[in-house]
Design a protein around this motif. Structure first.
Motif, PDB file in Angstrom:
ATOM      1  N   PRO A 192       3.664   0.345   8.726  1.00 16.36           N
ATOM      2  CA  PRO A 192       3.653   0.207   7.266  1.00 16.36           C
ATOM      3  C   PRO A 192       4.876  -0.474   6.672  1.00 16.36           C
ATOM      4  O   PRO A 192       4.855  -0.867   5.508  1.00 16.36           O
ATOM      5  N   MET A 193       5.965  -0.606   7.469  1.00 19.87           N
ATOM      6  CA  MET A 193       7.161  -1.242   6.913  1.00 19.87           C
ATOM      7  C   MET A 193       7.229  -2.730   7.229  1.00 19.87           C
ATOM      8  O   MET A 193       8.171  -3.422   6.846  1.00 19.87           O
ATOM      9  N   VAL A 194       6.213  -3.250   7.929  1.00 23.32           N
ATOM     10  CA  VAL A 194       6.183  -4.673   8.263  1.00 23.32           C
ATOM     11  C   VAL A 194       5.719  -5.445   7.035  1.00 23.32           C
ATOM     12  O   VAL A 194       4.593  -5.290   6.583  1.00 23.32           O
ATOM     13  N   THR A 195       6.599  -6.258   6.485  1.00 22.85           N
ATOM     14  CA  THR A 195       6.273  -7.051   5.293  1.00 22.85           C
ATOM     15  C   THR A 195       6.510  -8.526   5.601  1.00 22.85           C
ATOM     16  O   THR A 195       7.325  -8.864   6.454  1.00 22.85           O
ATOM     17  N   PRO A 196       5.837  -9.465   4.879  1.00 22.13           N
ATOM     18  CA  PRO A 196       4.851  -9.196   3.841  1.00 22.13           C
ATOM     19  C   PRO A 196       3.577  -8.611   4.423  1.00 22.13           C
ATOM     20  O   PRO A 196       3.427  -8.551   5.648  1.00 22.13           O
ATOM     21  N   ASN A 197       2.653  -8.190   3.537  1.00 20.83           N
ATOM     22  CA  ASN A 197       1.402  -7.615   3.995  1.00 20.83           C
ATOM     23  C   ASN A 197       0.722  -8.565   4.975  1.00 20.83           C
ATOM     24  O   ASN A 197       0.664  -9.770   4.769  1.00 20.83           O
ATOM     25  N   TYR A 317     -15.523  -3.188  11.481  1.00 19.03           N
ATOM     26  CA  TYR A 317     -15.636  -4.361  12.339  1.00 19.03           C
ATOM     27  C   TYR A 317     -14.718  -4.239  13.551  1.00 19.03           C
ATOM     28  O   TYR A 317     -14.746  -5.081  14.454  1.00 19.03           O
ATOM     29  N   LYS A 318     -13.899  -3.210  13.581  1.00 13.82           N
ATOM     30  CA  LYS A 318     -13.093  -2.889  14.756  1.00 13.82           C
ATOM     31  C   LYS A 318     -12.894  -1.374  14.807  1.00 13.82           C
ATOM     32  O   LYS A 318     -13.261  -0.648  13.876  1.00 13.82           O
ATOM     33  N   GLU A 319     -12.304  -0.897  15.897  1.00 19.24           N
ATOM     34  CA  GLU A 319     -12.146   0.531  16.093  1.00 19.24           C
ATOM     35  C   GLU A 319     -11.365   1.149  14.936  1.00 19.24           C
ATOM     36  O   GLU A 319     -10.451   0.550  14.386  1.00 19.24           O
ATOM     37  N   GLY A 320     -11.718   2.382  14.601  1.00 21.08           N
ATOM     38  CA  GLY A 320     -11.095   3.052  13.463  1.00 21.08           C
ATOM     39  C   GLY A 320      -9.599   3.191  13.573  1.00 21.08           C
ATOM     40  O   GLY A 320      -8.880   3.052  12.577  1.00 21.08           O
ATOM     41  N   TRP A 321      -9.070   3.455  14.768  1.00 22.02           N
ATOM     42  CA  TRP A 321      -7.630   3.643  14.915  1.00 22.02           C
ATOM     43  C   TRP A 321      -6.860   2.335  14.707  1.00 22.02           C
ATOM     44  O   TRP A 321      -5.648   2.362  14.451  1.00 22.02           O
ATOM     45  N   LYS A 322      -7.542   1.204  14.779  1.00 16.90           N
ATOM     46  CA  LYS A 322      -6.903  -0.092  14.559  1.00 16.90           C
ATOM     47  C   LYS A 322      -6.827  -0.476  13.082  1.00 16.90           C
ATOM     48  O   LYS A 322      -6.101  -1.399  12.725  1.00 16.90           O
ATOM     49  N   MET A 323      -7.598   0.192  12.234  1.00 17.03           N
ATOM     50  CA  MET A 323      -7.608  -0.110  10.808  1.00 17.03           C
ATOM     51  C   MET A 323      -6.348   0.444  10.150  1.00 17.03           C
ATOM     52  O   MET A 323      -5.704   1.362  10.667  1.00 17.03           O
ATOM     53  N   ASP A 324      -5.987  -0.071   8.980  1.00 13.51           N
ATOM     54  CA  ASP A 324      -4.787   0.409   8.292  1.00 13.51           C
ATOM     55  C   ASP A 324      -4.875   1.895   7.971  1.00 13.51           C
ATOM     56  O   ASP A 324      -3.931   2.655   8.207  1.00 13.51           O
ATOM     57  N   ARG A 325      -6.003   2.323   7.432  1.00 15.39           N
ATOM     58  CA  ARG A 325      -6.149   3.746   7.121  1.00 15.39           C
ATOM     59  C   ARG A 325      -6.182   4.574   8.405  1.00 15.39           C
ATOM     60  O   ARG A 325      -5.644   5.684   8.451  1.00 15.39           O
ATOM     61  N   ILE A 356       4.956  11.532  -0.229  1.00 22.26           N
ATOM     62  CA  ILE A 356       4.805  10.211   0.365  1.00 22.26           C
ATOM     63  C   ILE A 356       3.461   9.667  -0.095  1.00 22.26           C
ATOM     64  O   ILE A 356       2.451  10.363  -0.015  1.00 22.26           O
ATOM     65  N   LYS A 357       3.437   8.446  -0.572  1.00 22.18           N
ATOM     66  CA  LYS A 357       2.201   7.832  -1.020  1.00 22.18           C
ATOM     67  C   LYS A 357       1.967   6.523  -0.273  1.00 22.18           C
ATOM     68  O   LYS A 357       2.872   5.689  -0.168  1.00 22.18           O
ATOM     69  N   PHE A 358       0.768   6.382   0.235  1.00 23.82           N
ATOM     70  CA  PHE A 358       0.341   5.129   0.846  1.00 23.82           C
ATOM     71  C   PHE A 358      -0.801   4.580  -0.003  1.00 23.82           C
ATOM     72  O   PHE A 358      -1.792   5.283  -0.263  1.00 23.82           O
ATOM     73  N   GLU A 377       5.641  -1.601   2.732  1.00 23.49           N
ATOM     74  CA  GLU A 377       6.961  -1.621   2.102  1.00 23.49           C
ATOM     75  C   GLU A 377       8.028  -1.317   3.162  1.00 23.49           C
ATOM     76  O   GLU A 377       7.811  -0.474   4.041  1.00 23.49           O
ATOM     77  N   LYS A 378       9.152  -1.985   3.063  1.00 24.02           N
ATOM     78  CA  LYS A 378      10.245  -1.733   4.003  1.00 24.02           C
ATOM     79  C   LYS A 378      10.755  -0.304   3.907  1.00 24.02           C
ATOM     80  O   LYS A 378      11.279   0.253   4.878  1.00 24.02           O
ATOM     81  N   SER A 379      10.588   0.308   2.739  1.00 23.91           N
ATOM     82  CA  SER A 379      11.081   1.671   2.529  1.00 23.91           C
ATOM     83  C   SER A 379      10.331   2.703   3.374  1.00 23.91           C
ATOM     84  O   SER A 379      10.777   3.843   3.505  1.00 23.91           O
ATOM     85  N   TYR A 380       9.187   2.320   3.955  1.00 28.20           N
ATOM     86  CA  TYR A 380       8.443   3.247   4.806  1.00 28.20           C
ATOM     87  C   TYR A 380       9.094   3.418   6.179  1.00 28.20           C
ATOM     88  O   TYR A 380       8.680   4.274   6.961  1.00 28.20           O
ATOM     89  N   SER A 381      10.092   2.604   6.491  1.00 29.78           N
ATOM     90  CA  SER A 381      10.683   2.610   7.825  1.00 29.78           C
ATOM     91  C   SER A 381      11.177   3.998   8.226  1.00 29.78           C
ATOM     92  O   SER A 381      10.913   4.475   9.339  1.00 29.78           O
ATOM     93  N   GLY A 382      11.878   4.681   7.320  1.00 32.01           N
ATOM     94  CA  GLY A 382      12.455   5.985   7.644  1.00 32.01           C
ATOM     95  C   GLY A 382      11.414   7.030   7.972  1.00 32.01           C
ATOM     96  O   GLY A 382      11.515   7.733   8.991  1.00 32.01           O
ATOM     97  N   ILE A 383      10.386   7.160   7.125  1.00 36.02           N
ATOM     98  CA  ILE A 383       9.376   8.189   7.360  1.00 36.02           C
ATOM     99  C   ILE A 383       8.499   7.840   8.561  1.00 36.02           C
ATOM    100  O   ILE A 383       8.018   8.733   9.268  1.00 36.02           O
ATOM    101  N   TRP A 384       8.293   6.552   8.800  1.00 30.81           N
ATOM    102  CA  TRP A 384       7.502   6.149   9.958  1.00 30.81           C
ATOM    103  C   TRP A 384       8.176   6.576  11.258  1.00 30.81           C
ATOM    104  O   TRP A 384       7.585   7.246  12.105  1.00 30.81           O
ATOM    105  N   PHE A 385       9.439   6.194  11.400  1.00 32.65           N
ATOM    106  CA  PHE A 385      10.129   6.520  12.644  1.00 32.65           C
ATOM    107  C   PHE A 385      10.376   8.026  12.774  1.00 32.65           C
ATOM    108  O   PHE A 385      10.449   8.553  13.888  1.00 32.65           O
ATOM    109  N   SER A 386      10.471   8.721  11.656  1.00 33.69           N
ATOM    110  CA  SER A 386      10.597  10.178  11.709  1.00 33.69           C
ATOM    111  C   SER A 386       9.330  10.803  12.291  1.00 33.69           C
ATOM    112  O   SER A 386       9.395  11.728  13.111  1.00 33.69           O
TER     113      SER A 386
END
Length: 396
Positions: A192-197, A317-325, A356-358, A377-386
């Protein structure tokens, strides 16, 4: 006057009979639709002229032989946050009680000014709502046919290798169908922290085109996406995909390793991919990050339970775990609150001394009406790695 009084009473009764409680979908919490071991809804909607055909499959866990879907109602409304709606009266309907749940078929029309179909029902004292855009300006145009499994009339988009798919038409019966088969695997979502979208549908694909003179074909290639049209000059069609018979559960070691891309380092992941003994490499990875075998076993079970749930909920159109949600669901688990707007979905989690909101934005997609892309958003980096750290320590 007696006559006027009688007329007034008659008009009031008429209004009460046809009044339907309006639903402001933007005020609802949709998180119950994503709960573990909850209700799973799948549908296929086709259209011919002013007639719609809805094939609806609702799977659920029966706690007793009397459990069933109750008060199933179809509503149509003008806006997502509508103050005006009306009950849909089908011209045809059919219900089947199946082992995993219930299957419904409806045929109906809606007013031209209405843009949404709302499915409302009760199960286990909980009311569920699902909305479907029925206006071409809000979604891609609907096909005149649906993909169904020939053996048992199960609806797509998910089928299994070897299944015979029947193209059930609402319009013209004798027509040629054109089949596009996508054999290149679609990429997994990026963190989620990889930008741009970044939309992972933007990739070069191998596509095979063929004509189907009849209204049925067999799924002969595993993990393939099939897009079917009657008119190749348009973007109107219907899709289905083939998976192994065990899907949404993953059983082959190559499938099992793939979702670990989210919680492993590049070096760890590549080691598992190229290993001569993939099973041993998989076990070594988990025991390296969680040396305690019992804790590792519990973490593995929880991780792949999330993978299976993501596949059940979000496969398209692809496996569920590959989707953003699906990616967010896999790492963070079911959202605690889900708000919907006309063009977006917002997931909330209460962690780290605050919410936390996505936000997932609906985008036009050739294959599906509900293609949601995460606002990264880059700000997601902390919570992602946590969260990744928790998985790698077995602290879940």
């Amino acid at each position: 006057m007696p006559w006027n009084k009688t007329l007034l009473i008659t008009l009031c009764l008429y209004c009460l009979c046809f009044q339907v409680k309006s639903i402001d979908l933007s005020k609802l919490d949709f998180s119950q639709n994503y709960k573990k071991n909850g209700v799973r809804l799948n549908y296929s909607l086709s259209q011919s002229d002013t007639t719609y055909r809805l094939l609806l499959s609702i799977d659920y866990t029966r706690y007793s032989s009397t459990d069933q879907i109750e008060n199933l109602t179809l509503l149509s409304q003008e806006k997502f946050s509508s103050s005006k709606d009306q009950k849909v009266t089908p011209s045809y309907q059919n219900t089947k009680r199946l082992v995993p749940g219930e299957h419904f078929e409806f045929r109906f029309s809606v007013p031209n000014e209405h843009n949404y179909l709302v499915i409302q029902f009760n199960y286990q004292n909980t009311t569920y709502y699902y909305d479907i855009a029925v206006n071409e300006s809000l979604a891609f145009p609907l096909a005149t046919f649906s993909c169904m499994r020939l053996e048992d009339s199960a609806i797509g988009p998910l089928f299994h290798l070897g299944d015979s798919v029947h193209l059930s038409s609402l319009g013209v019966v004798d027509q040629t169908y054109y089949l596009y088969q996508y054999t290149t695997p679609f990429k997994h979502a990026l963190p989620p922290m990889v930008t741009p979208n970044f939309d992972t549908t933007n990739q070069i694909l191998d596509i095979q085109k063929s004509a189907i003179p009849q209204n049925a074909f067999k799924l002969d290639t595993i993990k393939s996406l099939y897009f079917i049209q009657t008119d190749t000059t348009t973007n109107t069609g219907s899709m289905c995909m083939s998976q192994s018979s065990s899907y949404p559960k993953l059983t082959q070691i190559e499938e099992v390793i793939a979702p670990l891309v989210y919680i492993s380092t590049s070096e760890e992941y590549q080691t598992m991919l190229v290993a001569e003994d993939s099973k041993t490499a998989f076990e070594d990875f988990w025991l390296k990050i969680i040396p305690a075998k019992n804790m590792a076993a519990g973490t593995i079970k929880a991780f792949y339970r999330n993978v299976q749930d993501a596949n059940e909920l979000f496969t398209s159109y692809k496996e569920g775990w590959k989707m953003d949600r699906g990616m967010i669901y896999l790492i963070f688990g079911p959202p605690e609150r889900v708000e919907r707007e006309e063009d977006k979905e917002i997931w909330e989690y209460s962690r780290y001394e605050g919410d936390i909101k996505f936000t997932f934005v609906k985008q036009i997609n050739l294959f599906t009406q509900f293609h949601y892309v995460l606002e990264r958003e880059k700000s997601y980096s902390g919570i992602w790695f946590s969260e990744i750290k928790k998985w790698r320590q077995g602290n879940i």
